[in-house]
Design a protein around this motif. Structure first.
Motif, mmCIF file in Angstrom:
data_model
loop_
_atom_site.group_PDB
_atom_site.id
_atom_site.type_symbol
_atom_site.label_atom_id
_atom_site.label_comp_id
_atom_site.label_asym_id
_atom_site.label_seq_id
_atom_site.Cartn_x
_atom_site.Cartn_y
_atom_site.Cartn_z
ATOM 1 N N GLN A 201 -4.637 2.092 -1.102
ATOM 2 C CA GLN A 201 -3.178 2.024 -1.263
ATOM 3 C C GLN A 201 -2.477 3.276 -0.730
ATOM 4 O O GLN A 201 -1.252 3.370 -0.780
ATOM 5 C CB GLN A 201 -2.810 1.812 -2.740
ATOM 6 N N ALA A 202 -3.275 4.221 -0.243
ATOM 7 C CA ALA A 202 -2.662 5.464 0.235
ATOM 8 C C ALA A 202 -2.146 5.343 1.664
ATOM 9 O O ALA A 202 -1.236 6.078 2.070
ATOM 10 C CB ALA A 202 -3.682 6.602 0.160
ATOM 11 N N MET A 203 -2.701 4.385 2.412
ATOM 12 C CA MET A 203 -2.393 4.293 3.846
ATOM 13 C C MET A 203 -0.904 4.029 4.074
ATOM 14 O O MET A 203 -0.347 3.061 3.559
ATOM 15 C CB MET A 203 -3.203 3.169 4.477
ATOM 16 N N GLY A 204 -0.288 4.888 4.849
ATOM 17 C CA GLY A 204 1.135 4.734 5.153
ATOM 18 C C GLY A 204 2.020 5.248 4.029
ATOM 19 O O GLY A 204 3.245 5.146 4.112
ATOM 20 N N ARG A 205 1.410 5.798 2.983
ATOM 21 C CA ARG A 205 2.207 6.295 1.845
ATOM 22 C C ARG A 205 1.907 7.756 1.545
ATOM 23 O O ARG A 205 2.739 8.462 0.983
ATOM 24 C CB ARG A 205 1.918 5.450 0.601
ATOM 25 N N GLN A 206 0.694 8.177 1.888
ATOM 26 C CA GLN A 206 0.289 9.569 1.717
ATOM 27 C C GLN A 206 -0.193 10.068 3.074
ATOM 28 O O GLN A 206 -0.798 9.293 3.823
ATOM 29 C CB GLN A 206 -0.895 9.676 0.747
ATOM 30 N N ALA A 207 0.036 11.350 3.343
ATOM 31 C CA ALA A 207 -0.573 11.921 4.535
ATOM 32 C C ALA A 207 -2.072 11.944 4.286
ATOM 33 O O ALA A 207 -2.518 12.480 3.264
ATOM 34 C CB ALA A 207 -0.039 13.326 4.745
ATOM 35 N N ALA A 271 -2.861 0.765 12.948
ATOM 36 C CA ALA A 271 -3.008 2.209 12.722
ATOM 37 C C ALA A 271 -1.969 3.004 13.515
ATOM 38 O O ALA A 271 -1.549 4.082 13.088
ATOM 39 C CB ALA A 271 -4.424 2.660 13.089
ATOM 40 N N THR A 272 -1.534 2.444 14.657
ATOM 41 C CA THR A 272 -0.522 3.164 15.452
ATOM 42 C C THR A 272 0.832 3.200 14.735
ATOM 43 O O THR A 272 1.722 3.938 15.139
ATOM 44 C CB THR A 272 -0.325 2.530 16.863
ATOM 45 N N THR A 273 0.988 2.385 13.684
ATOM 46 C CA THR A 273 2.264 2.364 12.959
ATOM 47 C C THR A 273 2.233 3.278 11.722
ATOM 48 O O THR A 273 3.230 3.385 11.011
ATOM 49 C CB THR A 273 2.615 0.936 12.480
ATOM 50 N N LEU A 274 1.072 3.901 11.460
ATOM 51 C CA LEU A 274 0.937 4.648 10.198
ATOM 52 C C LEU A 274 1.925 5.812 10.087
ATOM 53 O O LEU A 274 2.515 6.042 9.027
ATOM 54 C CB LEU A 274 -0.499 5.153 10.030
ATOM 55 N N ALA A 275 2.110 6.525 11.197
ATOM 56 C CA ALA A 275 3.018 7.683 11.149
ATOM 57 C C ALA A 275 4.433 7.206 10.828
ATOM 58 O O ALA A 275 5.144 7.810 10.008
ATOM 59 C CB ALA A 275 2.973 8.429 12.473
ATOM 60 N N ALA A 276 4.857 6.085 11.465
ATOM 61 C CA ALA A 276 6.208 5.563 11.223
ATOM 62 C C ALA A 276 6.340 5.086 9.775
ATOM 63 O O ALA A 276 7.400 5.226 9.145
ATOM 64 C CB ALA A 276 6.499 4.424 12.191
ATOM 65 N N ARG A 277 5.274 4.531 9.234
ATOM 66 C CA ARG A 277 5.312 4.072 7.834
ATOM 67 C C ARG A 277 5.530 5.262 6.894
ATOM 68 O O ARG A 277 6.245 5.171 5.902
ATOM 69 C CB ARG A 277 4.003 3.356 7.465
#
Ligand code: PLP
Length: 410
Positions: A201-207, A271-277
């Motif tokens: 649940q951390a993906m896209g919510r925590q660095a 995964a390429t959208t993770l930073a934007a999330r």
């Protein structure tokens, strides 16, 4: 020649009707597939790919896509591609971590101790139960009524004799609590334990910086950040090797079986959208706060309230005391709103989940909180108007169910 079951159009039609449900506030269960992942998978599907293990051109075309997907995920995490074992999702990644560490120890005649928590995901609970039966001493870190670890017991638990493995959830899937995994990691690793965290649940919510977290293994799942269901990974600290659950030469010998090429392409594209999330996370938190305020005005009791650095910001865990969550979830679904219950409904009886029981206990008041616990989860695809609509629908449904409950008590 394409072989299709004759009932395919009907299956697609009913799936479309169900999927077109108006409002989805259950994205902690599954995030909508990101357009980038959808497009990459659709394009890959047009290729005539071979088995990625084949040495001929078609095989190497498949291999190239697998390694592209792995590379994208690695880049987003700031790790080397060979540190990722690609799996069918978080459940399998959790199993690889547990079994990969514990099976060789058991085979060597050791009776190791495992430290986990009382609020792990069901996939980890099942592993803990299995290893308990096989003689492993599994100790559980308890939580308080806000879902936070009771840290006063932590030092003693970490000092347990023969502590070999630690498996603790990082961002909680029901409450959104961000647990201080890094604190345990250092102490447990210095005692020789391998430390695993479920970071689903951390993906896209925590660095996500594995070196900062200080653990040896992190579980990830594609469909929680815009990838397709059935994809995921286990990140392993360089130099860590685990015994395979399913032996085979793929994935450095840690996960046998032909790779899910299309799924991995979708995982990589997501995964390429993770930073934007991550950039969107403060907006998601604001929407979640607005939702939680609206639900509180309907008489919902907000649970697991935490300081911003201990709160993922995507979940509102709310108890509607006096109502049964599974019934409420079903009525909301019929009204066009998808959420999930913090309780499991088994054979017609409503049983509080292990998470709500760990938080609220087995007393009368605790059971009422647990019975009425509903999880609303918010994502970057939501807008203010979605939140307002979710509150309005919940108001209608809660009002109706309360009236019905009052009528039953006459
Ligand atoms: C914290 C956590 N762990 C594990 C899982 C299982 O993930 P998957 O569906 O990828 O097996 C989930 C999904 O609900 C989750 O939220």
């Amino acid at each position: 020649m394409a072989v299709r079951p004759t009932h395919w159009p009907r299956a697609l039609h009913s799936a479309r009707q169900l999927a077109d449900i108006a409002l989805d506030f259950d994205c902690a269960a599954s995030m909508p597939i990101d357009p980038a992942a959808r497009q990459a998978m659709a394009e890959a599907l047009t290729l005539d790919l071979g088995n990625p293990s084949s040495t001929h051109g078609k095989g190497q075309a498949g291999r190239a896509l697998v390694e592209w997907g792995r590379g994208q995920l690695a880049e987003a995490l700031g790790v080397a591609p060979r540190e990722l074992v690609l799996t069918s999702g978080a459940t399998e990644a959790n199993a690889l971590a547990w079994r990969g560490v514990l099976d060789p120890l058991l085979a060597a005649g050791r009776t190791p101790t495992v430290l986990t928590s009382a609020v792990e995901h069901a996939s980890v609970r099942a592993l803990a139960a299995d290893y308990r039966q096989r003689g492993v001493r599994v100790v559980e870190l308890p939580v308080d009524d806000q879902g936070q670890w009771r840290e006063e017991t932590l030092d003693t638990l970490v000092a347990s004799a023969d502590l070999a493995f630690v498996s603790l959830i990082w961002v909680h899937n029901e409450t959104g609590v961000v647990h201080p995994v890094a604190r345990v990691a250092h102490a447990a690793r210095s005692r020789g334990a391998l430390v695993h965290t479920d970071g689903t649940q951390a993906m896209g919510r925590q660095a996500i910086d594995p070196s900062m977290l200080g653990v040896d293994a992190i579980t990830l799942s594609g469909h929680k950040f815009g990838g397709p269901p059935g994809t995921g990974a286990l990140w392993l600290r360089p130099g860590t090797s685990l015994q395979a659950v399913q032996p085979g030469h793929q994935e450095l010998g840690m996960r046998g079986g032909t790779e899910n090429v299309l799924g991995i392409v979708g995982l990589g594209a997501a995964a390429t959208t993770l930073a934007a999330r991550l950039v969107e996370a403060p907006r998601v938190r604001r929407l979640r706060d607005r939702l939680a305020t609206g639900l509180a005005e309907l008489g919902g009791q907000r649970n697991a309230v935490a300081a911003p650095d201990q709160d993922s910001g995507h979940i509102a865990h709310v108890s509607f005391v006096g109502l049964d969550a599974p019934r409420l979830v079903m009525a909301l679904d019929l009204a066009g709103l998808a959420v999930s219950a913090g309780s499991a409904c088994a054979s017609g009886t409503v049983e509080p989940s292990h998470v709500t029981r760990a938080m609220f206990g087995d007393g009368e008041a605790g059971r009422a909180l647990a019975r009425g616990a509903v999880r609303f989860s918010v994502g970057p695809h939501h807008e203010d108007r979605d939140v307002d609509r979710a509150i309005a629908l919940t108001a209608q449904v809660v009002g109706r169910l309360r009236q019905a409950a009052a009528a039953r008590h006459w």
